[in-house]
Design an enzyme around this catalytic site. Structure first.
Site, PDB file in Angstrom:
ATOM      1  N   GLU B 257      -3.359   6.638  -8.748  1.00 56.20           N
ATOM      2  CA  GLU B 257      -4.541   5.788  -8.856  1.00 56.20           C
ATOM      3  C   GLU B 257      -5.495   6.280  -9.946  1.00 56.20           C
ATOM      4  OE1 GLU B 257      -6.844   4.881  -5.303  1.00 56.20           O
ATOM      5  OE2 GLU B 257      -7.643   3.169  -6.416  1.00 56.20           O
ATOM      6  N   HIS B 258      -5.620   7.587 -10.070  1.00 54.04           N
ATOM      7  CA  HIS B 258      -6.518   8.122 -11.099  1.00 54.04           C
ATOM      8  C   HIS B 258      -5.958   7.970 -12.497  1.00 54.04           C
ATOM      9  CE1 HIS B 258      -8.421  10.941  -7.860  1.00 54.04           C
ATOM     10  NE2 HIS B 258      -8.593   9.669  -7.614  1.00 54.04           N
TER      11      HIS B 258
END
Ligand SMILES: Cc1cc2nc3c(=O)[nH]c(=O)nc-3n(C[C@H](O)[C@H](O)[C@H](O)COP(=O)(O)OP(=O)(O)OC[C@H]3O[C@@H](n4cnc5c(N)ncnc54)[C@H](O)[C@@H]3O)c2cc1C
Lengths: 375, 409
Positions: B257-258
């Site tokens: 996600e990052h």
């Protein structure tokens, strides 16, 4: 030296604070946001009742003739709401223009009605080539036997949708410079259209063969550039105070949240990164506050306030916007939920950023005042 | 070094192939809602159909293995695919789907063979859509503090609790959800991930009213929701990554996600904005002003840095190199520069950037949306503060041992 409020100002602050807490709670403001007509029905009569519509107007014209600092103390509280609406446009900005530039007859005709809240004025200055100077003004006023016919488009006009009257800035055909006209908002050919989006209280106003009487020419035809400039210097710090109130409100909100919200088993205010956000905010708040109040003091003392006004407007516009940014950092998810109310400030901080001239414009003026450029 | 992506005949041919495919696969009636909240159900279905066509070619999730419905394409080809989609205003996937973006790479690492065979192909072929359900009212940054429970009861888990800020408009087939499976267990050793079919009884979805929804270009997320689980009975074999092993699984999910698997940045709105500043009307252009020009140049520089961080991560991921702080660094940069860019636009172009008015709002309201979205986008995935925490740990700031990136394929 005494940097505290005097007794009158303390009273103004107390009553304004009570009013904002009572009638302009977060829920009430969100409700007004959904149904804008509630404002003129519910809030405006109360403001008039409290005498706020007449504070910046001399007693001769039906007001109470308070000094700029008094008025600013009120606006700081309204900014904390943020209470939207035409009080600044009507009872401060347009009142000032009339006071400075209108004939005695026009002053007697309109100022008491502004002071009582019966009439609401807004300034229609800015156009497609946006700016708070006379340069961008193209709106045409064609002279006819009885008065003038106006044609043109104003845009990003603050509070026009709530105004009964507009002070319209235009060019008289065949003449020099720009001029001011009072136009009844109901005049045939005048259309006010509010703008949608992340914008608060601004409209497009179209003039399509709108007729005004000769007596509605305000001030000396052709001299409006100076007339507006003078009024702007006098009222800008009051708007700055509104932004000070905004900074204070989002700071208080964030400080309280940082004391209550727990993550990782501790209040988030313990995290140095969160502390940093709050420190930025308090710095913005205090920078805006002290630049603003010194400018007000200079105005009230009859000193040359130009440099301070330019500093205050640059600082407060930037501060309010950035304070909102940091408030969002502190709040994270909950801050972008509309029902929480923070976004009312975020939107206001952006919407007022350019009002009365963007920081960039005021910095350019400051260049001149400081003798860095000619002219 | 070579930053080029099209240095062989094969890649050139691939670009032609993608372009020809899109010319027929993208229907004429596909519309681009500026604000993803405005995407209609019909338009959503059109995008899902396009997703299935992409999926059939392995292009919906082109970095996933072929055996699970991906394309296993080279780094360059993935860039070309993104490029061509972005040319027609789309992204991969062309609608919001956390399944392919985050759940699939995570399942690839932590799922059993059976999980991979069951869950991955429908995701990669675009047949199902999945939302990621992590945050709760009392657990945002502190993800390990979630309270939604999943209690084993025979061959099901009974799930109870609430998630917020999740999903998008028009429903989902699955929710990829982190839950507590051992309420008495030690922190970080009490969590698990469930792939929950959204049609099970007891699930309620309630829309939230947000300033904006923080989506990626071309596939904004639409309306965010609160999701309530009231004694939902989830088949036990939908637990992925091992019971009470959920924190490890989470580190993979979060890494993805990052941006740790690489992301191709598409901030078209910025280039369109610059174009708009050049546009001359009535003898006037925004870029006539020297001060505005200086800020436009700053904007451009910021966009270049962000783009290159994303490209670097993409390259690192596709060449299977070790990563540490890069995902969080990209995410942080994107968040902070997004807000800064939005404010520069306000300074440069004036209050018009705040309206979506047909006549006065630039770029059909895209700039107005960006003004709201840049603020909102500070939070999804993890706040800027948390990204800084991650970067610090990964760099070993403070002398402690460096933390490793979450396990990726
Ligand atoms: C538009 C949008 C979309 C989202 N989409 C999803 C989604 O699809 N799925 C999902 O599960 N969630 C989603 N989220 C939720 C998002 O992940 C959280 O909002 C985010 O992780 C922050 O949590 P919080 O809002 O509870 O803030 P909090 O965690 O309460 O943070 C409040 C403040 O404390 C700071 N803070 C907290 N802990 C620390 C620390 N250890 N060190 C320093 N500072 C700290 C934060 O940085 C912040 O400033 C979304 C959020 C938004 C706004």
């Amino acid at each position: 030296m005494d940097l505290s409020l005097n007794d009158t100002q303390q009273l103004i602050q107390d009553s304004a604070r009570d009013f904002v807490r009572g009638s302009c709670s977060r829920e009430a403001l969100l409700e007004i946001d959904r149904k804008p007509q509630l404002f003129m029905q519910g809030i405006w009569p109360q403001m008039a009742e409290l005498g706020w519509t007449g504070m910046a107007i001399p007693e001769t014209y039906g007001g109470t003739g308070n000094c700029a600092t008094d008025v600013a103390v009120l606006f700081e509280e309204l900014g904390a709401g943020p209470v939207p609406g035409p009080l600044f446009s009507s009872a401060v900005l347009c009142a000032r223009i009339l006071l400075d530039s209108a004939t005695e007859e026009a002053k007697r005709a309109w100022l008491p009605l502004i002071a009582s809240g019966e009439r609401v004025f807004a300034l229609a200055l800015t156009e497609a080539q946006y700016g708070w100077s006379s340069q961008g003004v193209k709106l045409a006023a064609r002279g006819e036997r009885e008065g003038f016919v106006l044609n043109g488009t104003k845009v990003f006009v603050h509070d026009a949708e709530r105004a009964t009257d507009l002070i319209v800035v235009g060019r008289i055909e065949g003449g020099e410079g720009i001029s001011l006209f009072r136009v009844d908002a109901k005049t045939p050919g005048v259309t006010v259209r509010p703008l949608a989006g992340f914008i608060a209280g601004m409209s497009e106003v179209v003039f399509d063969n709108a007729h005004v009487r000769g007596a509605d020419l305000i001030g000396q035809g052709g001299a409006a550039a100076d007339e507006i400039e003078r009024a702007l210097i006098a009222v800008t710090p009051v708007l700055c105070a509104y932004k000070v109130g905004g900074c204070r409100a989002v700071f208080d909100l964030s400080l309280n949240y940082a004391r209550e919200r727990t993550q990782f088993g501790q209040v988030i205010g313990r995290f140095q990164r969160v502390q940093d956000h709050l420190i930025h905010m308090v710095n913005f708040l205090d920078s805006a506050r002290w630049t603003t109040y010194e400018a007000l003091w200079k105005l009230d003392s009859g000193m040359d306030a130009a440099s301070s006004v330019h500093v205050a407007k640059s600082v407060s516009s930037e501060s309010y916007m950035r304070a909102c940014d940091y408030a969002h950092e502190v709040h994270a998810g909950i801050g972008v939920m509309r029902e929480y109310g923070l976004t009312l400030h975020t939107r206001m901080s952006r919407s007022l950023y350019h009002c009365l001239g963007a920081p960039k414009t005021h910095r350019q003026r400051l260049e001149k005042v400081l003798g860095l450029v000619n002219g | 070094m070579n930053f080029g992506i099209e240095d062989s005949a094969e890649q050139g041919a691939f670009r032609d192939e993608v372009r020809a495919f899109l010319a027929t696969a993208v229907p004429d009636n596909l519309e681009h809602a500026i604000d993803p909240v405005d995407m209609s159900y019909e338009q959503y279905q059109i995008r899902r159909a396009l997703g299935r066509k992409l999926g059939a070619k392995g292009w919906l999730y082109p970095s996933m293995p072929v055996e699970y419905g991906g394309g296993d394409l080279s780094a360059e080809k993935v860039v070309i695919l993104h490029d061509e989609l972005s040319r027609v205003g789309l992204a991969l996937p062309p609608y919001y789907d956390s399944g392919g973006k985050m759940a699939a790479p995570t399942i690839l690492v932590w799922g059993t063979d059976e999980h991979k065979k069951r869950f991955l192909p429908p995701i990669c072929r675009g047949e199902v859509r999945t939302w990621q359900l992590l945050s709760e009212p009392s657990a945002g940054s502190d993800l390990a503090g979630v309270k939604t429970t999943a209690v084993r009861d025979g061959d099901v888990y009974r799930v109870n609790g609430q998630k917020i800020f999740v999903g998008s408009s028009h429903g989902a087939d699955y929710s990829w959800t982190i839950v507590v499976t051992d309420p008495k267990g030690e922190r970080h050793k009490n969590l698990s991930w469930l792939m929950i079919p959204m049609n099970l009884p007891g699930i309620t979805v309630q829309p939230m009213d947000l300033l904006a929804t923080g989506g990626e270009a071309g596939s904004g997320s639409g309306v965010k929701n609160a999701v309530f689980f009231d004694d939902v009975r989830v088949p036990a074999d939908h637990l992925v990554g091992g019971e009470n092993n959920g924190w490890k699984v989470a580190t993979t999910h979060l890494e993805v996600e990052h941006g740790g698997t690489g992301r191709l940045a598409d901030r078209r709105v910025i280039y369109d904005f610059i174009e708009m500043c050049r546009d001359r009307r009535d003898g006037y252009a925004i870029c006539d002003d020297a001060g505005a020009r200086a800020e436009i140049v700053d904007l451009y520089i910021e966009a270049e840095i962000t783009r290159l961080f994303a490209l670097r991560n993409h390259w690192l991921a596709h060449t299977g190199q070790p990563r540490s702080y890069e995902g969080a660094q990209y995410s942080l940069r994107r968040k902070l520069s997004g807000l800064d860019m939005a404010e520069k636009m306000l300074r440069i172009a004036g209050p018009c950037v705040l309206t979506k008015d047909e006549k006065w709002g630039p770029l059909k309201g895209a700039i107005e949306y960006f003004q709201r979205d840049a603020i909102t986008a500070l939070h999804p995935g993890a706040t800027t503060d948390i990204q800084k925490v991650v970067i610090s740990r990964r760099l070993g700031i403070g002398g402690r041992e460096k933390e490793k990136a979450g396990t990726l394929r």
